[in-house]
Design a protein around this motif. Sequence first.
Motif, PDB file in Angstrom:
ATOM      1  N   LEU A 100       9.006  36.934  -7.576  1.00 25.09           N
ATOM      2  CA  LEU A 100       8.313  35.759  -7.048  1.00 25.09           C
ATOM      3  C   LEU A 100       8.408  35.679  -5.530  1.00 25.09           C
ATOM      4  O   LEU A 100       7.393  35.511  -4.837  1.00 25.09           O
ATOM      5  N   LEU A 101       9.609  35.778  -4.986  1.00 20.41           N
ATOM      6  CA  LEU A 101       9.789  35.633  -3.541  1.00 20.41           C
ATOM      7  C   LEU A 101       9.205  36.810  -2.750  1.00 20.41           C
ATOM      8  O   LEU A 101       8.518  36.587  -1.742  1.00 20.41           O
ATOM      9  N   PRO A 102       9.429  38.069  -3.166  1.00 21.39           N
ATOM     10  CA  PRO A 102       8.747  39.169  -2.464  1.00 21.39           C
ATOM     11  C   PRO A 102       7.219  39.075  -2.549  1.00 21.39           C
ATOM     12  O   PRO A 102       6.516  39.502  -1.632  1.00 21.39           O
ATOM     13  N   THR A 103       6.711  38.504  -3.648  1.00 20.55           N
ATOM     14  CA  THR A 103       5.260  38.337  -3.767  1.00 20.55           C
ATOM     15  C   THR A 103       4.745  37.362  -2.716  1.00 20.55           C
ATOM     16  O   THR A 103       3.661  37.560  -2.143  1.00 20.55           O
ATOM     17  N   CYS A 104       5.511  36.307  -2.458  1.00 18.09           N
ATOM     18  CA  CYS A 104       5.131  35.351  -1.405  1.00 18.09           C
ATOM     19  C   CYS A 104       5.010  36.078  -0.065  1.00 18.09           C
ATOM     20  O   CYS A 104       4.045  35.882   0.680  1.00 18.09           O
ATOM     21  N   LYS A 105       5.984  36.920   0.223  1.00 19.83           N
ATOM     22  CA  LYS A 105       5.993  37.656   1.490  1.00 19.83           C
ATOM     23  C   LYS A 105       4.856  38.676   1.550  1.00 19.83           C
ATOM     24  O   LYS A 105       4.122  38.738   2.548  1.00 19.83           O
ATOM     25  N   SER A 106       4.695  39.459   0.482  1.00 21.41           N
ATOM     26  CA  SER A 106       3.675  40.511   0.501  1.00 21.41           C
ATOM     27  C   SER A 106       2.261  39.930   0.486  1.00 21.41           C
ATOM     28  O   SER A 106       1.330  40.544   1.008  1.00 21.41           O
ATOM     29  N   THR A 107       2.098  38.741  -0.118  1.00 20.31           N
ATOM     30  CA  THR A 107       0.781  38.098  -0.109  1.00 20.31           C
ATOM     31  C   THR A 107       0.324  37.827   1.310  1.00 20.31           C
ATOM     32  O   THR A 107      -0.845  38.034   1.661  1.00 20.31           O
ATOM     33  N   LEU A 108       1.265  37.380   2.135  1.00 22.56           N
ATOM     34  CA  LEU A 108       0.925  37.104   3.534  1.00 22.56           C
ATOM     35  C   LEU A 108       0.784  38.387   4.347  1.00 22.56           C
ATOM     36  O   LEU A 108      -0.229  38.609   5.012  1.00 22.56           O
ATOM     37  N   LEU A 109       1.800  39.265   4.266  1.00 21.09           N
ATOM     38  CA  LEU A 109       1.844  40.435   5.141  1.00 21.09           C
ATOM     39  C   LEU A 109       0.903  41.556   4.710  1.00 21.09           C
ATOM     40  O   LEU A 109       0.278  42.205   5.555  1.00 21.09           O
ATOM     41  N   ASP A 110       0.820  41.790   3.395  1.00 25.00           N
ATOM     42  CA  ASP A 110       0.058  42.943   2.908  1.00 25.00           C
ATOM     43  C   ASP A 110      -1.358  42.601   2.456  1.00 25.00           C
ATOM     44  O   ASP A 110      -2.185  43.506   2.293  1.00 25.00           O
ATOM     45  N   THR A 345     -11.043  31.021   8.066  1.00 25.42           N
ATOM     46  CA  THR A 345     -11.294  31.166   6.630  1.00 25.42           C
ATOM     47  C   THR A 345     -10.103  31.809   5.938  1.00 25.42           C
ATOM     48  O   THR A 345      -9.707  31.402   4.844  1.00 25.42           O
ATOM     49  N   GLY A 346      -9.518  32.833   6.571  1.00 26.68           N
ATOM     50  CA  GLY A 346      -8.338  33.480   6.005  1.00 26.68           C
ATOM     51  C   GLY A 346      -7.177  32.516   5.829  1.00 26.68           C
ATOM     52  O   GLY A 346      -6.480  32.537   4.806  1.00 26.68           O
ATOM     53  N   VAL A 347      -6.974  31.639   6.807  1.00 22.80           N
ATOM     54  CA  VAL A 347      -5.912  30.630   6.708  1.00 22.80           C
ATOM     55  C   VAL A 347      -6.209  29.662   5.564  1.00 22.80           C
ATOM     56  O   VAL A 347      -5.303  29.250   4.822  1.00 22.80           O
ATOM     57  N   THR A 348      -7.465  29.314   5.390  1.00 24.39           N
ATOM     58  CA  THR A 348      -7.849  28.359   4.339  1.00 24.39           C
ATOM     59  C   THR A 348      -7.566  28.898   2.943  1.00 24.39           C
ATOM     60  O   THR A 348      -7.078  28.176   2.073  1.00 24.39           O
ATOM     61  N   ILE A 349      -7.854  30.176   2.716  1.00 23.95           N
ATOM     62  CA  ILE A 349      -7.726  30.720   1.360  1.00 23.95           C
ATOM     63  C   ILE A 349      -6.307  31.163   1.025  1.00 23.95           C
ATOM     64  O   ILE A 349      -6.005  31.412  -0.143  1.00 23.95           O
ATOM     65  N   PHE A 350      -5.419  31.241   2.024  1.00 24.42           N
ATOM     66  CA  PHE A 350      -4.061  31.727   1.776  1.00 24.42           C
ATOM     67  C   PHE A 350      -3.337  30.967   0.661  1.00 24.42           C
ATOM     68  O   PHE A 350      -2.784  31.581  -0.258  1.00 24.42           O
ATOM     69  N   PRO A 351      -3.310  29.616   0.675  1.00 13.78           N
ATOM     70  CA  PRO A 351      -2.586  28.910  -0.398  1.00 13.78           C
ATOM     71  C   PRO A 351      -3.156  29.178  -1.789  1.00 13.78           C
ATOM     72  O   PRO A 351      -2.399  29.261  -2.769  1.00 13.78           O
ATOM     73  N   TYR A 352      -4.472  29.318  -1.894  1.00 17.50           N
ATOM     74  CA  TYR A 352      -5.097  29.574  -3.191  1.00 17.50           C
ATOM     75  C   TYR A 352      -4.690  30.950  -3.731  1.00 17.50           C
ATOM     76  O   TYR A 352      -4.367  31.098  -4.912  1.00 17.50           O
ATOM     77  N   VAL A 353      -4.720  31.952  -2.849  1.00 18.51           N
ATOM     78  CA  VAL A 353      -4.342  33.302  -3.263  1.00 18.51           C
ATOM     79  C   VAL A 353      -2.856  33.360  -3.608  1.00 18.51           C
ATOM     80  O   VAL A 353      -2.452  33.962  -4.604  1.00 18.51           O
ATOM     81  N   LEU A 354      -2.027  32.713  -2.783  1.00 17.22           N
ATOM     82  CA  LEU A 354      -0.584  32.709  -3.010  1.00 17.22           C
ATOM     83  C   LEU A 354      -0.241  32.119  -4.372  1.00 17.22           C
ATOM     84  O   LEU A 354       0.528  32.705  -5.145  1.00 17.22           O
TER      85      LEU A 354
END
Length: 479
Positions: A100-110, A345-354
């Motif tokens: 769960l926690l690495p996914t949070c990080k990789s969602t943003l960075l990768d 737009t990228g900032v807007t969709i980040f929470p939805y993807v996360l």
Amino acid sequence: MVLSRFWLVIFISSILFVVISLFSGHSYTIDSVLNGKKDDPILISEKYINQIPVFIKDSINKSEEKTFIINRDTLNADTTYVYKNKTVKIFSGVQKSDGLLPTCKSTLLDLILPLMAYLAFFCGLMELLIISGASEKLAKALSPVFVKVFPSIPKNHPSISYMTLNFAANFLGLDSAATPFGLKAMESLQEINPDKDKASDAQIMFMCLHASGLTLIATSIIGYRAAANASNPADVMLPCIITSFIGSIAAFLIVGIRQKINFKSASLVITLMVLIAAIVGLLLYVNHLDLIGKNYFTANLSALILVGIIAFTLIFAFIKEKQFTAANTTVYEAFVAGANNGVKTGVTIFPYVLGMLVAISLFRNSGLFEIISNWIAFGFSNLGVSKDITDALPVALLRPFSSAGSRGFLIDSMNTFGADSMTGRLSSIFQCSAESTFYVIAVYFGSVNIKNTRYALQTMLIVDLICVITAIFVASWFF
């Protein structure tokens, strides 16, 4: 509403399964669910050194690393004994995906940061197309067809050109370009949406056609197969095209019936015939090439067309420079302004993807997905379905949830059964014949803050099922 409930069911059921597995003794620790990384060994037990078999104890003592590994073959999970701090930790198997926690990080960075870069560049180009008038000309040319498929869209509306570029990018396997064009299309369609919280008919039609994944050049799949030493990496190209084309037709018919579209329109029929003729013609051309020729063609066509789109945009903007002056800007400043909108737009969709990717990570690492997929495979095998097919089903089952996860299963199936096996080829067709439904829903509807997706999710899942069934029949026919 449906997406929200599905998301909650995945989260809650996964958490309950993890807790039950821990206290029932089926799992030794749940730390991997939270903090583990993909391909990390899974801790299944911990014992004092005098509690393990003598031959393992002796092997550990003789080893400089105080480690002993057994079952080192390709079909069974390794069991590793590691002696440290007076105890022996026992590991078996590897983690299917990040916790769960690495996914949070990789969602943003990768994922999000690279996506924001793509959005910035292509949204900058889109701004040039808008101000130069190229998008308006494209919309006018395609309006006769699009107004039949999207009757709620006004004639010559800008969204027509954005959707066209999105479909073209998908068609050519240009994922990095398809998403920015698609998000721009959703933004444009949202401007004419009378209920801003609810998906419009046009948005649902666009989403379902996009998610059906019609692809002509499956570049990434060919690359994976080449890396797996397939004798002819491009031999799945035609099955992929047939499967994704049937999926696209199914999506159009299902949504069209619901939206009461006139299927007898002459422009629609002519367009469909032209599209089929173009696909058949290109396939006939590719089919007569030798192996090196096919690899060269598939490796360069998509890239060449993308370079062509970029060159056309810049040259047309230079020719129409007066229109930029009239808009009180320059070509470069317009590009920067468009790029800035892409970043927003990228900032807007980040929470939805996360939110979606974290739920999927928990679902996979809990073991619940594996149990469900095993039961489905068991059910198919009892119906007389070949083992070659059931071994490929994990790719089809995970594809709607995670492209990266299903890609992992694809690579594993080719490594285990061979790239030229029925399982390896069918897995490749599954991977390229549809989009990652839940990711696409989160990204596209999230970008315009749509809360009620209406029947979009159900339709996309039905199309996914149609693609799976079609892929099985097509693969059985070809191979």
